[in-house]
Design a protein around this motif. Sequence first.
Motif, PDB file in Angstrom:
ATOM      1  N   VAL A  21      53.406  61.060 -19.013  1.00 15.17           N
ATOM      2  CA  VAL A  21      51.948  60.917 -18.971  1.00 15.17           C
ATOM      3  C   VAL A  21      51.259  62.281 -19.026  1.00 15.17           C
ATOM      4  CG1 VAL A  21      50.014  60.006 -17.625  1.00 15.17           C
ATOM      5  CG2 VAL A  21      52.136  58.712 -17.762  1.00 15.17           C
ATOM      6  N   GLY A  22      51.896  63.296 -18.484  1.00 14.46           N
ATOM      7  CA  GLY A  22      51.349  64.650 -18.567  1.00 14.46           C
ATOM      8  C   GLY A  22      50.299  64.965 -17.521  1.00 14.46           C
ATOM      9  N   VAL A  23      50.462  64.411 -16.328  1.00 20.93           N
ATOM     10  CA  VAL A  23      49.525  64.684 -15.239  1.00 20.93           C
ATOM     11  C   VAL A  23      50.303  65.032 -13.979  1.00 20.93           C
ATOM     12  CG1 VAL A  23      47.706  63.166 -16.146  1.00 20.93           C
ATOM     13  CG2 VAL A  23      49.373  62.243 -14.533  1.00 20.93           C
ATOM     14  N   SER A  24      49.573  65.553 -12.985  1.00 24.68           N
ATOM     15  CA  SER A  24      50.202  65.884 -11.708  1.00 24.68           C
ATOM     16  C   SER A  24      50.426  64.608 -10.889  1.00 24.68           C
ATOM     17  CB  SER A  24      49.324  66.841 -10.911  1.00 24.68           C
ATOM     18  OG  SER A  24      48.161  66.164 -10.462  1.00 24.68           O
ATOM     19  N   ARG A  25      51.215  64.747  -9.853  1.00 25.02           N
ATOM     20  CA  ARG A  25      51.513  63.618  -8.976  1.00 25.02           C
ATOM     21  C   ARG A  25      50.238  63.042  -8.356  1.00 25.02           C
ATOM     22  NH1 ARG A  25      55.746  62.201  -4.676  1.00 25.02           N
ATOM     23  NH2 ARG A  25      54.425  61.283  -3.138  1.00 25.02           N
ATOM     24  N   SER A  26      49.373  63.891  -7.823  1.00 25.65           N
ATOM     25  CA  SER A  26      48.159  63.394  -7.164  1.00 25.65           C
ATOM     26  C   SER A  26      47.228  62.725  -8.178  1.00 25.65           C
ATOM     27  CB  SER A  26      47.436  64.510  -6.415  1.00 25.65           C
ATOM     28  OG  SER A  26      47.057  65.535  -7.290  1.00 25.65           O
ATOM     29  N   THR A  27      47.125  63.305  -9.382  1.00 29.57           N
ATOM     30  CA  THR A  27      46.296  62.690 -10.420  1.00 29.57           C
ATOM     31  C   THR A  27      46.862  61.330 -10.811  1.00 29.57           C
ATOM     32  OG1 THR A  27      45.603  64.836 -11.260  1.00 29.57           O
ATOM     33  CG2 THR A  27      45.398  62.968 -12.771  1.00 29.57           C
ATOM     34  N   TRP A  28      48.196  61.245 -10.944  1.00 29.75           N
ATOM     35  CA  TRP A  28      48.826  59.973 -11.317  1.00 29.75           C
ATOM     36  C   TRP A  28      48.515  58.880 -10.292  1.00 29.75           C
ATOM     37  CZ3 TRP A  28      50.088  57.007 -14.934  1.00 29.75           C
ATOM     38  CH2 TRP A  28      50.918  55.910 -14.735  1.00 29.75           C
ATOM     39  N   PRO A  39      49.703  50.697 -15.857  1.00 34.58           N
ATOM     40  CA  PRO A  39      50.892  49.901 -15.512  1.00 34.58           C
ATOM     41  C   PRO A  39      51.199  49.968 -14.020  1.00 34.58           C
ATOM     42  CG  PRO A  39      51.326  51.282 -17.418  1.00 34.58           C
ATOM     43  CD  PRO A  39      49.993  51.703 -16.869  1.00 34.58           C
ATOM     44  N   ARG A  40      51.595  48.862 -13.487  1.00 32.61           N
ATOM     45  CA  ARG A  40      51.942  48.776 -12.065  1.00 32.61           C
ATOM     46  C   ARG A  40      53.376  49.220 -11.852  1.00 32.61           C
ATOM     47  NH1 ARG A  40      47.833  49.704  -9.780  1.00 32.61           N
ATOM     48  NH2 ARG A  40      46.474  49.412 -11.505  1.00 32.61           N
ATOM     49  N   ARG A  41      53.610  49.783 -10.710  1.00 25.05           N
ATOM     50  CA  ARG A  41      54.969  50.221 -10.391  1.00 25.05           C
ATOM     51  C   ARG A  41      55.865  49.014 -10.147  1.00 25.05           C
ATOM     52  NH1 ARG A  41      53.503  52.728  -4.498  1.00 25.05           N
ATOM     53  NH2 ARG A  41      53.184  50.746  -3.487  1.00 25.05           N
ATOM     54  N   VAL A  42      57.146  49.238 -10.312  1.00 24.84           N
ATOM     55  CA  VAL A  42      58.164  48.217 -10.089  1.00 24.84           C
ATOM     56  C   VAL A  42      59.005  48.678  -8.911  1.00 24.84           C
ATOM     57  CG1 VAL A  42      60.176  47.077 -11.090  1.00 24.84           C
ATOM     58  CG2 VAL A  42      58.254  47.700 -12.554  1.00 24.84           C
ATOM     59  N   ARG A  43      59.148  47.828  -7.922  1.00 22.35           N
ATOM     60  CA  ARG A  43      59.952  48.191  -6.758  1.00 22.35           C
ATOM     61  C   ARG A  43      61.424  48.087  -7.115  1.00 22.35           C
ATOM     62  NH1 ARG A  43      59.012  50.302  -2.343  1.00 22.35           N
ATOM     63  NH2 ARG A  43      56.834  49.722  -2.318  1.00 22.35           N
ATOM     64  N   LEU A  44      62.154  49.192  -6.918  1.00 20.39           N
ATOM     65  CA  LEU A  44      63.574  49.242  -7.245  1.00 20.39           C
ATOM     66  C   LEU A  44      64.451  49.096  -6.003  1.00 20.39           C
ATOM     67  CD1 LEU A  44      63.393  52.277  -9.684  1.00 20.39           C
ATOM     68  CD2 LEU A  44      63.426  49.850 -10.278  1.00 20.39           C
ATOM     69  N   GLY A  45      63.887  49.371  -4.883  1.00 20.59           N
ATOM     70  CA  GLY A  45      64.610  49.292  -3.620  1.00 20.59           C
ATOM     71  C   GLY A  45      63.615  49.461  -2.496  1.00 20.59           C
ATOM     72  N   ILE A  46      64.101  49.640  -1.305  1.00 22.67           N
ATOM     73  CA  ILE A  46      63.221  49.769  -0.144  1.00 22.67           C
ATOM     74  C   ILE A  46      62.311  50.988  -0.276  1.00 22.67           C
ATOM     75  CG2 ILE A  46      63.163  50.175   2.347  1.00 22.67           C
ATOM     76  CD1 ILE A  46      65.773  48.581   2.537  1.00 22.67           C
ATOM     77  N   ARG A  47      62.874  52.118  -0.741  1.00 25.69           N
ATOM     78  CA  ARG A  47      62.096  53.352  -0.816  1.00 25.69           C
ATOM     79  C   ARG A  47      62.005  53.925  -2.223  1.00 25.69           C
ATOM     80  NH1 ARG A  47      64.262  57.604   2.951  1.00 25.69           N
ATOM     81  NH2 ARG A  47      62.251  58.543   2.497  1.00 25.69           N
ATOM     82  N   GLU A  55      55.703  49.993 -21.004  1.00 25.95           N
ATOM     83  CA  GLU A  55      54.350  49.742 -20.509  1.00 25.95           C
ATOM     84  C   GLU A  55      53.539  51.032 -20.447  1.00 25.95           C
ATOM     85  OE1 GLU A  55      55.285  45.821 -17.738  1.00 25.95           O
ATOM     86  OE2 GLU A  55      54.562  47.647 -16.779  1.00 25.95           O
ATOM     87  N   LEU A  56      54.169  52.122 -20.045  1.00 26.33           N
ATOM     88  CA  LEU A  56      53.488  53.417 -20.006  1.00 26.33           C
ATOM     89  C   LEU A  56      53.076  53.849 -21.407  1.00 26.33           C
ATOM     90  CD1 LEU A  56      55.745  55.274 -17.425  1.00 26.33           C
ATOM     91  CD2 LEU A  56      53.337  54.657 -17.099  1.00 26.33           C
ATOM     92  N   ILE A  57      53.977  53.689 -22.372  1.00 29.13           N
ATOM     93  CA  ILE A  57      53.676  54.081 -23.754  1.00 29.13           C
ATOM     94  C   ILE A  57      52.544  53.234 -24.311  1.00 29.13           C
ATOM     95  CG2 ILE A  57      54.597  54.119 -26.106  1.00 29.13           C
ATOM     96  CD1 ILE A  57      57.310  54.975 -24.775  1.00 29.13           C
ATOM     97  N   ASP A  58      52.584  51.920 -24.071  1.00 27.04           N
ATOM     98  CA  ASP A  58      51.499  51.037 -24.530  1.00 27.04           C
ATOM     99  C   ASP A  58      50.173  51.444 -23.892  1.00 27.04           C
ATOM    100  OD1 ASP A  58      53.309  49.625 -26.056  1.00 27.04           O
ATOM    101  OD2 ASP A  58      53.445  47.924 -24.672  1.00 27.04           O
ATOM    102  N   TRP A  59      50.200  51.762 -22.605  1.00 31.89           N
ATOM    103  CA  TRP A  59      48.984  52.153 -21.889  1.00 31.89           C
ATOM    104  C   TRP A  59      48.435  53.464 -22.452  1.00 31.89           C
ATOM    105  CZ3 TRP A  59      48.348  56.305 -18.314  1.00 31.89           C
ATOM    106  CH2 TRP A  59      47.122  56.296 -17.639  1.00 31.89           C
ATOM    107  N   LEU A  60      49.316  54.431 -22.685  1.00 29.55           N
ATOM    108  CA  LEU A  60      48.884  55.704 -23.258  1.00 29.55           C
ATOM    109  C   LEU A  60      48.282  55.503 -24.644  1.00 29.55           C
ATOM    110  CD1 LEU A  60      51.821  58.050 -22.207  1.00 29.55           C
ATOM    111  CD2 LEU A  60      49.444  58.211 -21.460  1.00 29.55           C
ATOM    112  N   ASN A  61      48.901  54.652 -25.452  1.00 26.43           N
ATOM    113  CA  ASN A  61      48.366  54.368 -26.789  1.00 26.43           C
ATOM    114  C   ASN A  61      47.000  53.702 -26.714  1.00 26.43           C
ATOM    115  OD1 ASN A  61      50.444  55.512 -28.293  1.00 26.43           O
ATOM    116  ND2 ASN A  61      51.649  53.644 -28.253  1.00 26.43           N
ATOM    117  N   SER A  62      46.781  52.866 -25.704  1.00 27.14           N
ATOM    118  CA  SER A  62      45.494  52.191 -25.560  1.00 27.14           C
ATOM    119  C   SER A  62      44.383  53.169 -25.163  1.00 27.14           C
ATOM    120  CB  SER A  62      45.580  51.065 -24.517  1.00 27.14           C
ATOM    121  OG  SER A  62      45.572  51.583 -23.198  1.00 27.14           O
ATOM    122  N   LYS A  63      44.763  54.320 -24.599  1.00 27.65           N
ATOM    123  CA  LYS A  63      43.789  55.325 -24.183  1.00 27.65           C
ATOM    124  C   LYS A  63      43.329  56.194 -25.351  1.00 27.65           C
ATOM    125  CE  LYS A  63      43.583  54.192 -19.951  1.00 27.65           C
ATOM    126  NZ  LYS A  63      42.364  53.531 -19.514  1.00 27.65           N
TER     127      LYS A  63
END
Length: 65
Positions: A21-28, A39-47, A55-63
């Motif tokens: 995406v090309g942004v900082s953690r806080s900006t993201w 795009p919403r995050r996907v839970r992979l485990g407890i933490r 989904e990220l690529i589609d979202w970036l293209n839509s921007k």
Amino acid sequence: NTTSLPPGTRVLRLKECLKLVGVSRSTWFDINRYDLSCPRRVRLGIRSVGWFEHELIDWLNSKRT
């Protein structure tokens, strides 16, 4: 309940997501909080979470205007 995903679908962890995406953690996390089209995050485990690469690529293209 199974959903079909595109072949080769990858889940990107935060570091890879930020690089794509090309942004900082806080900006993201601000974008994720306030942009409902982001795009919403996907839970992979407890933490652990990730985002589907396609989904990220589609979202970036839509921007692109």
